[in-house]
Design a protein around this motif. Structure first.
Motif, mmCIF file in Angstrom:
data_model
loop_
_atom_site.group_PDB
_atom_site.id
_atom_site.type_symbol
_atom_site.label_atom_id
_atom_site.label_comp_id
_atom_site.label_asym_id
_atom_site.label_seq_id
_atom_site.Cartn_x
_atom_site.Cartn_y
_atom_site.Cartn_z
ATOM 1 N N GLU A 49 0.830 -1.204 0.000
ATOM 2 C CA GLU A 49 0.000 0.000 0.000
ATOM 3 C C GLU A 49 0.866 1.256 0.000
ATOM 4 O OE1 GLU A 49 -3.573 2.200 2.576
ATOM 5 O OE2 GLU A 49 -2.821 0.219 3.184
ATOM 6 N N ARG A 50 1.945 1.209 0.772
ATOM 7 C CA ARG A 50 2.867 2.346 0.811
ATOM 8 C C ARG A 50 3.557 2.538 -0.547
ATOM 9 N NH1 ARG A 50 5.736 5.571 4.487
ATOM 10 N NH2 ARG A 50 7.878 6.002 3.861
ATOM 11 N N ILE A 51 3.904 1.428 -1.222
ATOM 12 C CA ILE A 51 4.505 1.511 -2.555
ATOM 13 C C ILE A 51 3.549 2.194 -3.526
ATOM 14 C CG2 ILE A 51 5.314 0.168 -4.533
ATOM 15 C CD1 ILE A 51 7.257 0.195 -2.164
ATOM 16 N N GLN A 52 2.264 1.850 -3.439
ATOM 17 C CA GLN A 52 1.262 2.476 -4.295
ATOM 18 C C GLN A 52 1.149 3.975 -3.995
ATOM 19 O OE1 GLN A 52 -1.826 -0.465 -3.133
ATOM 20 N NE2 GLN A 52 -2.171 -0.735 -5.325
ATOM 21 N N GLN A 53 1.161 4.312 -2.713
ATOM 22 C CA GLN A 53 1.105 5.726 -2.334
ATOM 23 C C GLN A 53 2.331 6.471 -2.854
ATOM 24 O OE1 GLN A 53 0.861 5.505 1.922
ATOM 25 N NE2 GLN A 53 -1.354 5.160 1.946
ATOM 26 N N GLN A 54 3.487 5.842 -2.697
ATOM 27 C CA GLN A 54 4.727 6.475 -3.143
ATOM 28 C C GLN A 54 4.672 6.780 -4.644
ATOM 29 O OE1 GLN A 54 9.418 5.279 -3.715
ATOM 30 N NE2 GLN A 54 8.305 4.313 -2.044
ATOM 31 N N ARG A 55 4.138 5.849 -5.427
ATOM 32 C CA ARG A 55 4.051 6.078 -6.867
ATOM 33 C C ARG A 55 3.149 7.271 -7.168
ATOM 34 N NH1 ARG A 55 1.939 5.399 -11.747
ATOM 35 N NH2 ARG A 55 3.243 4.512 -13.402
ATOM 36 N N SER A 56 2.055 7.397 -6.437
ATOM 37 C CA SER A 56 1.155 8.532 -6.621
ATOM 38 C C SER A 56 1.858 9.844 -6.279
ATOM 39 C CB SER A 56 -0.095 8.356 -5.753
ATOM 40 O OG SER A 56 -0.915 9.493 -5.815
ATOM 41 N N PHE A 57 2.603 9.837 -5.180
ATOM 42 C CA PHE A 57 3.313 11.058 -4.779
ATOM 43 C C PHE A 57 4.423 11.404 -5.775
ATOM 44 C CE2 PHE A 57 2.066 9.681 -0.276
ATOM 45 C CZ PHE A 57 0.893 10.414 -0.327
ATOM 46 N N LEU A 58 5.106 10.387 -6.298
ATOM 47 C CA LEU A 58 6.147 10.639 -7.298
ATOM 48 C C LEU A 58 5.554 11.294 -8.547
ATOM 49 C CD1 LEU A 58 8.262 7.364 -7.013
ATOM 50 C CD2 LEU A 58 9.075 9.675 -6.548
ATOM 51 N N SER A 59 4.364 10.854 -8.922
ATOM 52 C CA SER A 59 3.690 11.456 -10.068
ATOM 53 C C SER A 59 3.404 12.934 -9.809
ATOM 54 C CB SER A 59 2.381 10.707 -10.340
ATOM 55 O OG SER A 59 1.699 11.282 -11.435
ATOM 56 N N GLN A 60 2.994 13.253 -8.572
ATOM 57 C CA GLN A 60 2.752 14.654 -8.217
ATOM 58 C C GLN A 60 4.056 15.449 -8.209
ATOM 59 O OE1 GLN A 60 -0.205 15.274 -4.925
ATOM 60 N NE2 GLN A 60 -0.278 13.035 -4.932
ATOM 61 N N HIS A 61 5.124 14.824 -7.730
ATOM 62 C CA HIS A 61 6.426 15.505 -7.747
ATOM 63 C C HIS A 61 6.849 15.834 -9.182
ATOM 64 C CE1 HIS A 61 7.088 15.303 -3.534
ATOM 65 N NE2 HIS A 61 7.332 14.013 -3.465
ATOM 66 N N GLN A 62 6.639 14.905 -10.079
ATOM 67 C CA GLN A 62 7.000 15.174 -11.475
ATOM 68 C C GLN A 62 6.197 16.344 -12.038
ATOM 69 O OE1 GLN A 62 6.746 11.488 -13.727
ATOM 70 N NE2 GLN A 62 8.877 10.995 -13.252
ATOM 71 N N LYS A 63 4.949 16.460 -11.643
ATOM 72 C CA LYS A 63 4.133 17.604 -12.071
ATOM 73 C C LYS A 63 4.692 18.912 -11.510
ATOM 74 C CE LYS A 63 -0.146 14.962 -12.586
ATOM 75 N NZ LYS A 63 -1.506 14.707 -12.062
ATOM 76 N N ASN A 64 5.378 18.802 -10.356
ATOM 77 C CA ASN A 64 6.023 19.979 -9.759
ATOM 78 C C ASN A 64 7.462 20.155 -10.255
ATOM 79 O OD1 ASN A 64 3.789 20.753 -8.242
ATOM 80 N ND2 ASN A 64 4.376 19.488 -6.484
ATOM 81 N N HIS A 65 7.808 19.401 -11.314
ATOM 82 C CA HIS A 65 9.100 19.515 -11.993
ATOM 83 C C HIS A 65 10.271 19.010 -11.141
ATOM 84 C CE1 HIS A 65 6.891 21.762 -14.994
ATOM 85 N NE2 HIS A 65 6.471 22.598 -14.060
ATOM 86 N N VAL A 66 9.994 18.102 -10.225
ATOM 87 C CA VAL A 66 11.074 17.419 -9.515
ATOM 88 C C VAL A 66 11.670 16.379 -10.453
ATOM 89 C CG1 VAL A 66 11.680 15.936 -7.552
ATOM 90 C CG2 VAL A 66 9.955 17.735 -7.269
ATOM 91 N N HIS A 67 12.993 16.318 -10.524
ATOM 92 C CA HIS A 67 13.660 15.305 -11.344
ATOM 93 C C HIS A 67 13.703 13.994 -10.556
ATOM 94 C CE1 HIS A 67 15.742 18.960 -13.279
ATOM 95 N NE2 HIS A 67 14.766 18.557 -14.066
ATOM 96 N N CYS A 68 12.720 13.162 -10.787
ATOM 97 C CA CYS A 68 12.640 11.861 -10.117
ATOM 98 C C CYS A 68 12.063 10.862 -11.111
ATOM 99 C CB CYS A 68 11.792 11.941 -8.851
ATOM 100 S SG CYS A 68 10.082 12.503 -9.117
ATOM 101 N N GLN A 69 11.983 9.618 -10.696
ATOM 102 C CA GLN A 69 11.663 8.540 -11.620
ATOM 103 C C GLN A 69 10.490 7.717 -11.104
ATOM 104 O OE1 GLN A 69 14.656 5.462 -11.932
ATOM 105 N NE2 GLN A 69 14.387 5.319 -14.142
ATOM 106 N N LEU A 70 9.527 7.457 -11.982
ATOM 107 C CA LEU A 70 8.412 6.568 -11.656
ATOM 108 C C LEU A 70 8.770 5.133 -12.019
ATOM 109 C CD1 LEU A 70 5.303 8.530 -13.001
ATOM 110 C CD2 LEU A 70 5.749 7.941 -10.626
ATOM 111 N N PRO A 71 8.377 4.163 -11.194
ATOM 112 C CA PRO A 71 8.596 2.765 -11.602
ATOM 113 C C PRO A 71 7.762 2.417 -12.818
ATOM 114 C CG PRO A 71 7.249 2.886 -9.606
ATOM 115 C CD PRO A 71 7.740 4.262 -9.875
ATOM 116 N N ILE A 72 8.301 1.561 -13.678
ATOM 117 C CA ILE A 72 7.569 1.112 -14.866
ATOM 118 C C ILE A 72 6.509 0.090 -14.471
ATOM 119 C CG2 ILE A 72 7.792 0.031 -17.132
ATOM 120 C CD1 ILE A 72 10.733 0.830 -17.071
ATOM 121 N N PHE A 73 6.894 -0.822 -13.577
ATOM 122 C CA PHE A 73 5.991 -1.866 -13.098
ATOM 123 C C PHE A 73 6.024 -1.901 -11.566
ATOM 124 C CE2 PHE A 73 7.990 -3.645 -17.048
ATOM 125 C CZ PHE A 73 6.888 -3.525 -17.874
ATOM 126 N N TYR A 74 4.903 -2.273 -10.987
ATOM 127 C CA TYR A 74 4.881 -2.614 -9.560
ATOM 128 C C TYR A 74 3.740 -3.606 -9.353
ATOM 129 C CZ TYR A 74 1.074 0.818 -9.068
ATOM 130 O OH TYR A 74 -0.096 1.520 -9.198
#
Length: 297
Positions: A49-74
């Protein structure tokens, strides 16, 4: 299990090797196919569940122009869950920085501070979260655990007095997303930009709490980078009330550090590091000895 994961995601893996560097206990593997390389990270199922939350937050970070990476699969598999991300061929800053000039180290620190500032744009979604009380409980628990284990550190009584006198400063803290492991080993330099890695420890709290990592992990790699990180984060203008709060977070972390050292069998070196940190900090509204606004040649 690995072969099942490869087949599930149609990965024609030629070779794979376990990655053992870093402080994390997470299982990590470098996967090589004919076309690309990937990073596979395996976690206990309870963290999915935390992994799923983290992916959602990473997506929001990318929208805020943070240079980070989303997993391809989980996904999940038996008693495990996992993520697969593309391997980035950049250079880890803990290895790169010592090879650079002081000016370049400072410049990259500025970039890192700007990335951290963007990470902190994400506000806590739970408007009723009482972070002050949660942080107080955490401190009390760590303090009690140290007492039960008989763990001491340099100037412990004075540090506790400082904490008790200044803990009230956290009552008015903003609560935002914390990376919670922001230091050179989790920063990659690739294609002229810094990419932030490993959000696994993410938390919610005062954004300035992130900076206790500077004397703990960063200054020993590059003092110029640490200075640049602060100046980049604050756009060259450090607030007057920053240093007292910074010292409070440095003091609070002393307890968790001793417990971590004890559990990892590394207590002696942790206590030496703690002593050095305390000796180079004034626990006031003055900057520590490592801080300089401009890099020295």
């Amino acid at each position: 299990m690995l072969s099942t994961i490869f087949k599930r995601h149609h990965l024609s893996v030629i070779t794979y090797e376990e990655i053992t560097s870093g402080f994390s206990m997470t299982q990590k593997y470098l996967l090589t196919t004919h076309e690309k390389q990937y990073i596979l990270k395996i976690y206990p199922l309870a963290t999915f569940e935390r992994i799923q939350q983290q992916r959602s937050f990473l997506s929001q970070h990318q929208k805020n122009h943070v240079h980070c990476q989303l997993p391809i699969f989980y996904d999940t598999l038996e008693q495990w869950c996992y993520t697969i991300s593309e391997y980035l061929a950049g250079k880890s800053l803990d290895r790169l920085l010592p090879c650079l000039s002081q000016e370049k180290q400072y410049e990259l620190g500025m970039q890192a501070g700007q990335e951290l500032q963007k990470i902190h744009l994400l506000a806590c979604p739970n408007l009723h979260f009482n972070w002050y009380q949660a942080r107080l409980r955490k401190y009390q628990q760590k303090k009690e655990q140290c007492a039960k284990l008989g763990l001491n550190f340099h100037q412990k009584t004075a540090i506790e007095t400082f904490i008790d006198k200044h803990f009230h400063l956290l009552k008015e803290s903003a609560v935002c997303f914390q990376h919670d492991d922001f230091h050179p080993q989790n920063l990659l330099y690739d294609n002229q930009k810094i990419i932030v890695l490993d959000f696994d420890s993410f938390d919610w709290g005062d954004p300035w709490e992130e900076f206790f990592k500077l004397p703990k992990y960063t200054v020993s790699v590059s003092q110029a980078f640490a200075n640049g990180q602060l100046m980049g984060y604050f756009e060259g203008n450090i607030p007057q009330n920053f240093w007292k709060k910074y010292h409070l977070f440095v003091a609070l972390n002393c307890y968790a550090s001793q417990i971590g050292g004890y559990q990892s069998g590394n207590l002696a070196s942790v206590q030496l590091r703690t002593k050095k940190i305390i000796q180079t900090h004034y626990f006031s509204n003055q900057p520590p000895q490592w801080f300089q606004q401009k890099p020295t040649s």
